[in-house]
Design an enzyme around this catalytic site. Structure first.
Site, short mmCIF file in Angstrom:
data_model
loop_
_atom_site.label_atom_id
_atom_site.label_comp_id
_atom_site.label_asym_id
_atom_site.label_seq_id
_atom_site.Cartn_x
_atom_site.Cartn_y
_atom_site.Cartn_z
N ASP A 1 -4.94 -13.75 -2.83
CA ASP A 1 -4.29 -13.44 -1.56
C ASP A 1 -4.33 -14.72 -0.76
O ASP A 1 -5.40 -15.20 -0.36
CB ASP A 1 -5.00 -12.30 -0.83
CG ASP A 1 -4.43 -10.94 -1.19
OD1 ASP A 1 -3.57 -10.89 -2.09
OD2 ASP A 1 -4.84 -9.93 -0.57
N HIS B 1 0.88 -1.17 0.00
CA HIS B 1 0.00 0.00 0.00
C HIS B 1 0.92 1.22 0.00
O HIS B 1 1.99 1.19 0.63
CB HIS B 1 -0.84 0.11 1.27
CG HIS B 1 -1.76 -1.03 1.55
ND1 HIS B 1 -1.37 -2.14 2.23
CD2 HIS B 1 -3.07 -1.21 1.28
CE1 HIS B 1 -2.40 -2.97 2.36
NE2 HIS B 1 -3.45 -2.42 1.79
N ASP C 1 -0.92 -12.63 1.80
CA ASP C 1 -1.55 -11.61 2.64
C ASP C 1 -1.77 -12.29 3.99
O ASP C 1 -2.89 -12.64 4.36
CB ASP C 1 -2.86 -11.12 2.01
CG ASP C 1 -3.40 -9.90 2.72
OD1 ASP C 1 -2.83 -9.53 3.77
OD2 ASP C 1 -4.40 -9.33 2.25
N ASP D 1 2.31 1.99 3.36
CA ASP D 1 3.23 1.03 3.98
C ASP D 1 4.67 1.47 3.80
O ASP D 1 5.53 1.16 4.63
CB ASP D 1 3.15 -0.36 3.31
CG ASP D 1 1.78 -1.00 3.41
OD1 ASP D 1 1.02 -0.64 4.32
OD2 ASP D 1 1.49 -1.88 2.56
N ASP E 1 -5.89 -14.01 8.98
CA ASP E 1 -4.77 -13.90 8.03
C ASP E 1 -3.59 -14.81 8.39
O ASP E 1 -2.44 -14.37 8.41
CB ASP E 1 -4.24 -12.45 7.97
CG ASP E 1 -5.16 -11.53 7.19
OD1 ASP E 1 -6.02 -12.02 6.44
OD2 ASP E 1 -5.01 -10.30 7.32
N ASP F 1 -10.82 -12.04 10.37
CA ASP F 1 -9.79 -12.19 9.35
C ASP F 1 -8.45 -12.42 10.05
O ASP F 1 -7.69 -11.47 10.24
CB ASP F 1 -9.79 -10.87 8.53
CG ASP F 1 -9.16 -11.00 7.16
OD1 ASP F 1 -8.92 -12.13 6.72
OD2 ASP F 1 -8.93 -9.95 6.53
N HIS G 1 -11.20 -14.17 3.31
CA HIS G 1 -12.39 -13.39 2.96
C HIS G 1 -13.48 -14.32 2.45
O HIS G 1 -14.67 -14.11 2.72
CB HIS G 1 -12.06 -12.34 1.89
CG HIS G 1 -11.06 -11.32 2.35
ND1 HIS G 1 -10.64 -10.28 1.55
CD2 HIS G 1 -10.38 -11.19 3.51
CE1 HIS G 1 -9.76 -9.55 2.22
NE2 HIS G 1 -9.58 -10.09 3.41
N GLU H 1 -9.24 -13.78 -1.84
CA GLU H 1 -8.49 -14.09 -0.61
C GLU H 1 -9.20 -15.18 0.19
O GLU H 1 -10.40 -15.11 0.45
CB GLU H 1 -8.34 -12.82 0.23
CG GLU H 1 -7.61 -13.06 1.55
CD GLU H 1 -7.17 -11.78 2.24
OE1 GLU H 1 -6.77 -10.82 1.53
OE2 GLU H 1 -7.22 -11.74 3.47
N GLU I 1 -10.88 -6.86 -4.66
CA GLU I 1 -10.69 -7.93 -3.68
C GLU I 1 -11.94 -8.04 -2.80
O GLU I 1 -12.17 -7.20 -1.93
CB GLU I 1 -9.45 -7.61 -2.83
CG GLU I 1 -9.11 -8.71 -1.85
CD GLU I 1 -7.84 -8.39 -1.07
OE1 GLU I 1 -6.86 -7.90 -1.66
OE2 GLU I 1 -7.84 -8.64 0.14
C1 XLS Z 1 -7.71 -6.77 4.17
C2 XLS Z 1 -7.19 -6.98 2.84
C3 XLS Z 1 -6.01 -6.10 2.47
C4 XLS Z 1 -5.86 -6.05 0.98
C5 XLS Z 1 -4.99 -4.92 0.50
O1 XLS Z 1 -8.47 -7.54 4.71
O2 XLS Z 1 -6.88 -8.33 2.67
O3 XLS Z 1 -4.87 -6.53 3.11
O4 XLS Z 1 -5.34 -7.24 0.48
O5 XLS Z 1 -5.56 -3.70 0.79
NI NI Z 2 -5.94 -9.12 0.98
NI NI Z 3 -7.74 -9.77 4.37
#
Ligand code: XLS
Ligand code: NI
Ligand code: NI
Length: 438
Positions: free
Chosen positions: A296, A101, A339, A104, A309, A307, A271, A268, A232
């Site tokens: 992702d 991003h 991700d 970042d 991750d 989430d 998600h 993702e 996404e």
């Molecule tokens: C958040 C998203 C984010 C996107 C990029 O849940 O996964 O990380 O991949 O903005």
């Molecule tokens: Ni993501």
């Molecule tokens: Ni995410």
């Protein structure tokens, strides 16, 4: 430039019998699978926000990860140092791509102009490192959710000035993504959604989002950015209801606003499961509609409803993902972007290597298993047999558009009843898949 990950050298492929936990046992970048090197099937990518910026903060406590090079500040000096850290990590791990991003890699300034200047400085250094190492940008994106101006959303904010600010920010992010040779540009709908319908004009907000994405596509065309635009999907978090709910909702949205030719999806895992879909479902839906762009890679926790991750380690999951990707003929410009973040308890720099190595190996195993399933052909045969009635006779005629309700009534009145059904054999197929998981 110092060495930040001292004691850890280049991660190498040592094969399945290796006991070295800092080596790949399955990911062998140049090994060919179905005529394509592994590294091209995956196009693995490291996510800047988690791996370089993630410090293990959670709602109950601040970051606690040990990063000896960090001063924890959002200074420009620290931003530039983190670029050195990141590329040392990439070179040692051997991921061909990264994602970021705008916020970042460089801090915000006092105003937009200063913020853009900061970003330009960081991008110049990123460019230098990309040239030096050959590591490339899979996608860039804009953080339209952390700053408090985006409290009510960005493109869907009730505040028109916030929409304008977001447009300016995305314009800049697309420009720097182009400059760095980014192969895609991602729109994850940060706070594009609502918490409360009493104070939300849903139609207006969705129209604004449609307009915003159209403007982005027009701008990309104007400056000759050839990267793929990706949406996404995510159903909730941070908002109660995110407009880009899932792959199906995104497709309907893109079609409504005439954007379906200009966007694909970045799917993702976590998600998908938050939307109560399997990753496999989301991938197959996107593939069926020609909009599978990139993924992702991560996973959620079966017992936690957010989430999380986590890094993917489940080879049933990666097998399903690779079955979809292989059926799609690969991801084109897309890739497999981790991700994913370390657990708060995994606080040492070495954990960053273990996590990515595990994810890459899990995907390599998924690829080999999916390739074996395809090579053997039993699953393909089962599928073909299940739909055999569509290959000739009445089925082929219906598919060719040669029938109406009247003609089908005539056909069935004459025949009296439908041909008998065959068993779905789900359990047998699940047993069969287990035969390949080795
Ligand atoms: C958040 C998203 C984010 C996107 C990029 O849940 O996964 O990380 O991949 O903005
Ligand atoms: Ni993501
Ligand atoms: Ni995410």
């Amino acid at each position: 430039m110092g060495e930040y990950f001292s004691g850890i050298g280049k991660i190498r492929y040592e094969g399945p019998s290796s006991k070295n936990l800092l080596a790949f046992k399955h990911y062998n970048p140049d090994e060919s699978v179905e005529g394509k090197p592994m590294k091209e099937w995956f196009r693995f990518s490291v996510a800047w926000w988690h791996t370089i910026r993630g410090m293990g903060a959670d709602p109950f406590g601040p970051g606690c990860h040990v990063r000896p090079w960090e001063d924890g500040s959002d200074s420009m000096k620290m931003a530039l140092k983190r670029i050195d850290v990141a590329f040392e990590f990439f070179e040692k791990l051997g991921n061909p791509f990264y994602t970021f991003h705008d916020r970042d890699v460089a801090p915000e300034g006092e105003n937009l102009k200063e913020t853009n200047n900061n970003l330009d400085k960081a991008v110049a250094v990123l460019e230098k490192h990309q040239k030096r190492t050959g590591v490339r940008l899979l996608w860039g994106t804009a953080n339209l959710f952390s700053n408090k101006r985006y409290v009510h959303g960005a493109a869907t904010s009730p505040n028109a000035d916030v929409f304008a600010y977001a447009a300016a920010q995305v314009k800049k992010a697309i420009e720097v993504t182009k400059l760095l040779g980014g192969e895609n540009y991602v729109f994850w709908g940060g706070r594009e959604g609502y918490q409360c319908l009493y104070n939300t004009d849903m139609k207006r907000e969705m129209d604004h989002l449609g307009r915003f994405l159209s403007m982005a596509a027009d701008f990309a065309e104007k400056i000759g950015f050839k990267g793929q635009f990706l949406i996404e999907p995510k159903p909730h978090e941070p908002t109660k209801h995110q407009y880009d709910t899932d792959a199906a909702a995104c497709l309907a949205f893109l079609q409504k606003y005439g954007l379906e030719k200009r966007f694909k999806l970045n799917i993702e895992t976590n998600h998908a499961t938050l939307a109560r879909h399997e990753m496999f479902h989301e991938l197959e839906f996107a593939r069926a509609n020609g909009i599978l762009g990139s993924i992702d890679a991560n996973r959620g926790d079966m017992l936690l409803g957010w989430d999380t991750d986590q890094f993917p380690t489940d080879i049933y999951l990666t097998t399903q993902v690779m079955l979809s990707i292989m059926a799609n003929g690969g991801l084109g410009k897309g890739g497999v972007n981790f991700d994913a973040k370390l657990r708060r308890e995994s606080f040492e720099p070495a954990d960053l290597f273990h996590a990515h190595i595990g994810g890459m190996d899990a995907f390599a195993r998924g690829l080999k298993i999916a390739a074996a399933i395809r090579r053997d052909g039993t699953l393909r045969k089962i599928l073909a047999e299940r739909y055999a009635s569509w290959e000739s006779g009445i089925g082929a005629e219906i598919e060719a558009g040669k029938h109406s309700f009247e003609s089908l009534e005539k056909y069935m009145l004459k025949k009296g009843d439908a041909a008998p059904n065959a068993s779905g054999r789900q359990e047998m197929i699940e047993n069969l898949i287990n035969e390949y998981i080795r």
